[in-house]
Write a protein that holds these residues in place. Sequence first.
Motif, short mmCIF file in Angstrom:
data_model
loop_
_atom_site.label_atom_id
_atom_site.label_comp_id
_atom_site.label_asym_id
_atom_site.label_seq_id
_atom_site.Cartn_x
_atom_site.Cartn_y
_atom_site.Cartn_z
N ASN A 135 7.75 -7.39 2.74
CA ASN A 135 7.98 -6.06 3.30
C ASN A 135 6.69 -5.54 3.93
O ASN A 135 5.60 -5.73 3.40
N PRO A 136 6.79 -4.87 5.08
CA PRO A 136 5.58 -4.47 5.82
C PRO A 136 5.08 -3.09 5.42
O PRO A 136 5.77 -2.31 4.76
N SER A 137 3.86 -2.79 5.83
CA SER A 137 3.42 -1.40 5.95
C SER A 137 3.60 -1.02 7.41
O SER A 137 3.45 -1.87 8.29
N ILE A 171 4.85 -0.48 0.17
CA ILE A 171 5.90 0.51 -0.09
C ILE A 171 5.29 1.90 -0.26
O ILE A 171 5.78 2.88 0.31
N TYR A 172 4.20 1.99 -1.01
CA TYR A 172 3.57 3.28 -1.26
C TYR A 172 3.01 3.89 0.03
O TYR A 172 3.22 5.07 0.32
N VAL A 173 2.32 3.07 0.82
CA VAL A 173 1.76 3.54 2.09
C VAL A 173 2.87 4.01 3.03
O VAL A 173 2.81 5.10 3.61
N LEU A 199 -0.66 -6.59 -4.49
CA LEU A 199 -1.30 -5.31 -4.77
C LEU A 199 -2.57 -5.22 -3.93
O LEU A 199 -3.31 -6.20 -3.83
N ALA A 200 -2.83 -4.06 -3.35
CA ALA A 200 -4.00 -3.91 -2.49
C ALA A 200 -4.40 -2.44 -2.43
O ALA A 200 -3.72 -1.57 -2.98
N GLY A 201 -5.50 -2.17 -1.73
CA GLY A 201 -5.94 -0.81 -1.50
C GLY A 201 -5.67 -0.37 -0.08
O GLY A 201 -5.46 -1.18 0.81
N PHE A 202 -5.68 0.95 0.14
CA PHE A 202 -5.40 1.49 1.47
C PHE A 202 -6.42 2.56 1.82
O PHE A 202 -7.22 3.00 0.98
N THR A 203 -6.41 2.96 3.10
CA THR A 203 -7.35 3.95 3.62
C THR A 203 -6.59 5.15 4.16
O THR A 203 -5.56 4.98 4.83
N ASP A 215 -2.82 0.43 5.55
CA ASP A 215 -2.92 -0.70 4.62
C ASP A 215 -4.08 -1.60 5.05
O ASP A 215 -3.89 -2.60 5.73
N THR A 216 -5.29 -1.23 4.64
CA THR A 216 -6.49 -1.93 5.11
C THR A 216 -6.93 -3.09 4.22
O THR A 216 -7.77 -3.89 4.64
N HIS A 217 -6.44 -3.16 3.00
CA HIS A 217 -6.91 -4.20 2.07
C HIS A 217 -8.43 -4.15 1.93
O HIS A 217 -9.09 -5.19 1.87
N SER A 218 -8.99 -2.96 1.87
CA SER A 218 -10.45 -2.83 1.85
C SER A 218 -10.96 -2.02 0.67
O SER A 218 -12.13 -1.66 0.63
#
Length: 281
Positions: A135-137, A171-173, A199-203, A215-218
């Motif tokens: 599933n995309p952001s 999903i969250y973003v 699971l990843a981080g976002f900006t 959704d930057t994965h940073s």
Amino acid sequence: MVGVGLRSPHIHQILSEQPDIGWLEIHSENYFTVNSPARQQLRAAASHYPISCHGIGMSLGSADALDKQHLSQLKQLVEEINPIAVSDHLSWSSVDGQYFNDLLPLPYTEEALAHFCHKVELVQDFLGRQLLVENPSSYLSFNHSTIPEWEFLRAVQQRTGCGLLFDLNNIYVSSFNHGFDCQTYLDAIDPRTVKEIHLAGFTVKQFEQGEIWIDTHSKPVSEPVWQLYRQWVRQHFTALGGVPTLIEWDLDIPELGVLLGEADKAQQIIAQEASDGISAA
């Protein structure tokens, strides 16, 4: 089983120290050249860890025909490495053979659904194995879309027999960007079809028109995404067993220890929820 992405700043350390990691994910296209140093490093890593091949180049939603050379290189890689999973995205990224450096959203229509499913079936037939679709952001939607994303994704799985790569951060973003409820998305997906979790981080970006999440994965995984993950594990781990979970970090890549710390958080959640499930039983 929790893994991390195999990224170039960490390859030598992983190969030399062989830290306790459940598995490694690669971006498939980075390893297509058979005799490249990267491919040689992958062979070494695959001798110690399970590998998942995550693609970004199939452009499954594009009107373009599938790239036969790309598929042939992927099949050769898969046959050599024998990965635990092969995946790509619910997106498109090419027009008339011109590729863009992004994973672009689809119009969620019956026509697009039929087209996307046909592409997935072609790939699975060619590879001789199940494909996972992620599933995309996304940051925009089409006015003529008639199907909610979660229903579109569910239909892709049901029609093609593919598995799902469930990205909880995406999903969250997207829930913020498009104003839907994460729970609606989670409730729509059959957990038995989920074969991998990201699971990843976002900006957070501020513009004159308003705020958008990217959704930057940073960054580290955000607390709300950890909560979504804890909920998912609590509801489904006991019945389904562990699903491989990945910590994604692709920009502003930190020291390996930071990724391993994030992976340990996921492992602790799995252990806690599994223990609580056994106690409740």
